[in-house]
Design a protein around this motif. Sequence first.
Motif, PDB file in Angstrom:
ATOM      1  N   LEU A 157     -16.205  81.880  75.325  1.00  0.00           N
ATOM      2  CA  LEU A 157     -16.879  80.749  75.970  1.00  0.00           C
ATOM      3  C   LEU A 157     -16.907  79.531  75.050  1.00  0.00           C
ATOM      4  O   LEU A 157     -16.750  78.396  75.502  1.00  0.00           O
ATOM      5  N   LEU A 158     -17.100  79.778  73.750  1.00  0.00           N
ATOM      6  CA  LEU A 158     -17.128  78.664  72.798  1.00  0.00           C
ATOM      7  C   LEU A 158     -15.774  77.963  72.746  1.00  0.00           C
ATOM      8  O   LEU A 158     -15.694  76.728  72.794  1.00  0.00           O
ATOM      9  N   SER A 159     -14.691  78.756  72.681  1.00  0.00           N
ATOM     10  CA  SER A 159     -13.367  78.125  72.590  1.00  0.00           C
ATOM     11  C   SER A 159     -13.048  77.359  73.878  1.00  0.00           C
ATOM     12  O   SER A 159     -12.481  76.268  73.834  1.00  0.00           O
ATOM     13  N   SER A 160     -13.432  77.927  75.039  1.00  0.00           N
ATOM     14  CA  SER A 160     -13.141  77.211  76.289  1.00  0.00           C
ATOM     15  C   SER A 160     -13.986  75.939  76.396  1.00  0.00           C
ATOM     16  O   SER A 160     -13.496  74.912  76.880  1.00  0.00           O
ATOM     17  N   ALA A 161     -15.240  76.005  75.945  1.00  0.00           N
ATOM     18  CA  ALA A 161     -16.102  74.812  76.020  1.00  0.00           C
ATOM     19  C   ALA A 161     -15.547  73.689  75.129  1.00  0.00           C
ATOM     20  O   ALA A 161     -15.520  72.521  75.537  1.00  0.00           O
ATOM     21  N   ILE A 162     -15.082  74.057  73.928  1.00  0.00           N
ATOM     22  CA  ILE A 162     -14.474  73.037  73.046  1.00  0.00           C
ATOM     23  C   ILE A 162     -13.215  72.481  73.720  1.00  0.00           C
ATOM     24  O   ILE A 162     -12.987  71.273  73.766  1.00  0.00           O
ATOM     25  N   GLY A 163     -12.398  73.383  74.278  1.00  0.00           N
ATOM     26  CA  GLY A 163     -11.162  72.972  74.937  1.00  0.00           C
ATOM     27  C   GLY A 163     -11.419  72.031  76.111  1.00  0.00           C
ATOM     28  O   GLY A 163     -10.740  71.021  76.266  1.00  0.00           O
ATOM     29  N   LEU A 164     -12.411  72.360  76.928  1.00  0.00           N
ATOM     30  CA  LEU A 164     -12.708  71.523  78.094  1.00  0.00           C
ATOM     31  C   LEU A 164     -13.185  70.133  77.662  1.00  0.00           C
ATOM     32  O   LEU A 164     -12.806  69.117  78.254  1.00  0.00           O
ATOM     33  N   THR A 165     -14.012  70.106  76.613  1.00  0.00           N
ATOM     34  CA  THR A 165     -14.509  68.808  76.118  1.00  0.00           C
ATOM     35  C   THR A 165     -13.337  67.954  75.631  1.00  0.00           C
ATOM     36  O   THR A 165     -13.223  66.772  75.988  1.00  0.00           O
ATOM     37  N   ILE A 166     -12.480  68.574  74.830  1.00  0.00           N
ATOM     38  CA  ILE A 166     -11.336  67.828  74.301  1.00  0.00           C
ATOM     39  C   ILE A 166     -10.381  67.442  75.432  1.00  0.00           C
ATOM     40  O   ILE A 166      -9.804  66.354  75.442  1.00  0.00           O
ATOM     41  N   GLY A 167     -10.243  68.335  76.419  1.00  0.00           N
ATOM     42  CA  GLY A 167      -9.383  68.046  77.576  1.00  0.00           C
ATOM     43  C   GLY A 167      -9.836  66.810  78.322  1.00  0.00           C
ATOM     44  O   GLY A 167      -9.022  65.969  78.702  1.00  0.00           O
ATOM     45  N   LEU A 168     -11.139  66.702  78.525  1.00  0.00           N
ATOM     46  CA  LEU A 168     -11.691  65.525  79.214  1.00  0.00           C
ATOM     47  C   LEU A 168     -11.376  64.249  78.453  1.00  0.00           C
ATOM     48  O   LEU A 168     -10.934  63.251  79.021  1.00  0.00           O
ATOM     49  N   LEU A 169     -11.629  64.308  77.139  1.00  0.00           N
ATOM     50  CA  LEU A 169     -11.421  63.120  76.306  1.00  0.00           C
ATOM     51  C   LEU A 169      -9.934  62.782  76.185  1.00  0.00           C
ATOM     52  O   LEU A 169      -9.542  61.617  76.191  1.00  0.00           O
ATOM     53  N   THR A 170      -9.104  63.845  76.112  1.00  0.00           N
ATOM     54  CA  THR A 170      -7.663  63.627  75.949  1.00  0.00           C
ATOM     55  C   THR A 170      -7.047  63.000  77.192  1.00  0.00           C
ATOM     56  O   THR A 170      -6.054  62.266  77.100  1.00  0.00           O
ATOM     57  N   ALA A 171      -7.632  63.286  78.359  1.00  0.00           N
ATOM     58  CA  ALA A 171      -7.119  62.679  79.593  1.00  0.00           C
ATOM     59  C   ALA A 171      -7.231  61.160  79.526  1.00  0.00           C
ATOM     60  O   ALA A 171      -6.462  60.440  80.142  1.00  0.00           O
ATOM     61  N   ILE A 172      -8.208  60.685  78.746  1.00  0.00           N
ATOM     62  CA  ILE A 172      -8.391  59.234  78.597  1.00  0.00           C
ATOM     63  C   ILE A 172      -7.531  58.716  77.450  1.00  0.00           C
ATOM     64  O   ILE A 172      -6.836  57.720  77.586  1.00  0.00           O
ATOM     65  N   ALA A 173      -7.597  59.385  76.312  1.00  0.00           N
ATOM     66  CA  ALA A 173      -6.827  58.936  75.140  1.00  0.00           C
ATOM     67  C   ALA A 173      -6.292  60.149  74.378  1.00  0.00           C
ATOM     68  O   ALA A 173      -7.043  61.079  74.087  1.00  0.00           O
ATOM     69  N   LYS A 174      -5.005  60.136  74.070  1.00  0.00           N
ATOM     70  CA  LYS A 174      -4.333  61.284  73.439  1.00  0.00           C
ATOM     71  C   LYS A 174      -4.864  61.590  72.037  1.00  0.00           C
ATOM     72  O   LYS A 174      -4.695  62.711  71.531  1.00  0.00           O
ATOM     73  N   ASP A 175      -5.503  60.601  71.420  1.00  0.00           N
ATOM     74  CA  ASP A 175      -5.972  60.745  70.031  1.00  0.00           C
ATOM     75  C   ASP A 175      -6.788  62.027  69.832  1.00  0.00           C
ATOM     76  O   ASP A 175      -6.711  62.683  68.803  1.00  0.00           O
ATOM     77  N   PHE A 176      -7.586  62.358  70.861  1.00  0.00           N
ATOM     78  CA  PHE A 176      -8.520  63.475  70.711  1.00  0.00           C
ATOM     79  C   PHE A 176      -7.802  64.816  70.526  1.00  0.00           C
ATOM     80  O   PHE A 176      -8.198  65.611  69.689  1.00  0.00           O
ATOM     81  N   SER A 177      -6.743  65.053  71.326  1.00  0.00           N
ATOM     82  CA  SER A 177      -6.057  66.345  71.169  1.00  0.00           C
ATOM     83  C   SER A 177      -5.241  66.358  69.882  1.00  0.00           C
ATOM     84  O   SER A 177      -5.165  67.389  69.205  1.00  0.00           O
ATOM     85  N   LEU A 178      -4.657  65.219  69.532  1.00  0.00           N
ATOM     86  CA  LEU A 178      -3.883  65.167  68.285  1.00  0.00           C
ATOM     87  C   LEU A 178      -4.783  65.489  67.095  1.00  0.00           C
ATOM     88  O   LEU A 178      -4.413  66.236  66.187  1.00  0.00           O
ATOM     89  N   LEU A 179      -5.992  64.932  67.132  1.00  0.00           N
ATOM     90  CA  LEU A 179      -6.944  65.156  66.041  1.00  0.00           C
ATOM     91  C   LEU A 179      -7.446  66.606  66.041  1.00  0.00           C
ATOM     92  O   LEU A 179      -7.415  67.291  65.008  1.00  0.00           O
ATOM     93  N   THR A 180      -7.870  67.073  67.204  1.00  0.00           N
ATOM     94  CA  THR A 180      -8.511  68.389  67.263  1.00  0.00           C
ATOM     95  C   THR A 180      -7.518  69.529  67.059  1.00  0.00           C
ATOM     96  O   THR A 180      -7.861  70.534  66.433  1.00  0.00           O
ATOM     97  N   ASP A 181      -6.296  69.378  67.585  1.00  0.00           N
ATOM     98  CA  ASP A 181      -5.296  70.435  67.374  1.00  0.00           C
ATOM     99  C   ASP A 181      -5.077  70.662  65.884  1.00  0.00           C
ATOM    100  O   ASP A 181      -4.936  71.803  65.416  1.00  0.00           O
TER     101      ASP A 181
END
Lengths: 266, 268
Positions: A157-181
């Motif tokens: 649940l923790l990994s999916s919650a982090i993923g969903l949060t980053i997914g939301l932000l990444t849909a707006i700006a790619k920076d978030f997934s590049l940073l978090t990955d």
Amino acid sequence: MGNNIGNKTSKRSNLFLLNQLINLRLTADLKKSFLGVLWLILLPLSSMVIWLLMKNAKVLDPGETVVPYLAFIIIGTTLWTAFYDLYRSCSQIFANYSKILLVNKLPMHIVILSELVIAFIKFSIPFVFIIIYYWITGISVWTGLFGFLALLVPWMLLSSAIGLTIGLLTAIAKDFSLLTDNLMRLVMLVSPVIYDISSAQGMLATILKYNPLTYLITNMRAFLFGTELYNMQATLFVVFLVLLFFIIVCRFFMVNTHRILERAQL
Amino acid sequence: MNSSTHKIDSKDRLSIINVDGLYKKFSKDLKANMLYGIQDLSKAFFGMKTNSEVLRKSEFWALEGLSLDIYDNEITALLGTNGSGKTTLIRVMSGIYEMDKGSVVYNGAIKKVVSIFAIKSGLHPTLTGRENIYLKGAFYGLSKDEIGGLMDFIIEFSGVQEFIDAPLGNYSSGMKTRLAMSIALSIDADIMFIDEGFSFSDPGFKQRCFDLLINKYKRKGKALIYTTHQIGKIKELCDRVILLNEGKIVSSTRDVNKGVVEYLKYCK
């Protein structure tokens, strides 16, 4: 401002959608291979074989440990792989389903549930091999299996919650997934995945103390190997926080998906 | 803020969709769009009100104060030049886009709404035509039994009988479109939205689609709303034309010929 737009979906149609999403993710791409779904078994099996070869070549020799180091490390890395894969797939939901989500207004709870089920299936296959390996080498895991599975739920649940949060932000700006990955690689190093918490000193020990993954993974292994549990009070607090975090993120994700997707379309 | 309202005489017809004071804005600048997205998301997370009712720098109204009714037993065409707001309007009415201000209310017993945009999205190349029917049907919210009941119709209507158990990757582009369109049209929707759905070039299949749509949606409790640039079929298919320009309704008429003539003036 307001609307009453929305399709009413039945339990049967939701279950069928869940089934289709799982099938699509697990088998559709593998249809283009000769071995097909056998790859779901072959890939985890091959990583087990690699660990065994490394052990026999004496590459893995950290000295005296409570349980054999190979037994310790294969469960740690398998748990981490499940954690990272689920984080990635949840953070990529918009990329994977973008137009389908937007046009068909898929029920988001079913999409999230499908990611969790797929992650659990993908974890179960190597886990069965690990159990077989433990059984062959005389490590009994049956008594603590329930405790292990109970902590596996907040881990996922923790990994999916982090993923969903980053997914939301990444849909707006790619920076978030590049940073978090990239950050995720660091998270693995500052979590007791390939080492035991007792071996950490100095700054790493302080980081581990405040890292929620420490409590989950250390106690999952402790349950499995029947060793002493680590700070259960803090672990239960972490489980509570994870559940709370997951509920808030899911609710937020479901409410804001379309608001975000229309921006992602630009 | 301005507003555009066009009432039309509609005795004995049910207003199946009521749109009131509808505003929708977009940003012209990608970076500003990203920044506003983060701002709005953060505010939403903490339960704060977003600035949805005022324009921020580089934003513009794509729809500006639209009020209209869509009636049952009718096929309505939304016409307008590129950028007039017809796609935005149809997406807001179908719930794909959120509105910034105003309301869209469905009346009557609406159980199923189908939107046809990006018709081929969701089809998977390694799955067979039959497997794709189940997949796409699931995306439309149908159960396995419901899709099974529509299977024969979809296969026959799409005309891909010979290839139905072959991977979709082997289909031509036209065959994929026919299959995807057949799946969508087979569904017994109360309201159907089609955005530029008939831009494919198969005239025979297109005519079959039009015949089916007339048969299905010129009924009590049903409505079809579609956008198009192809004016050839509008007279045959539509009961009403709504003309948009720069995010506002310019005219709304059941005199389809008059509506088309007026649309052509804006095309010049």
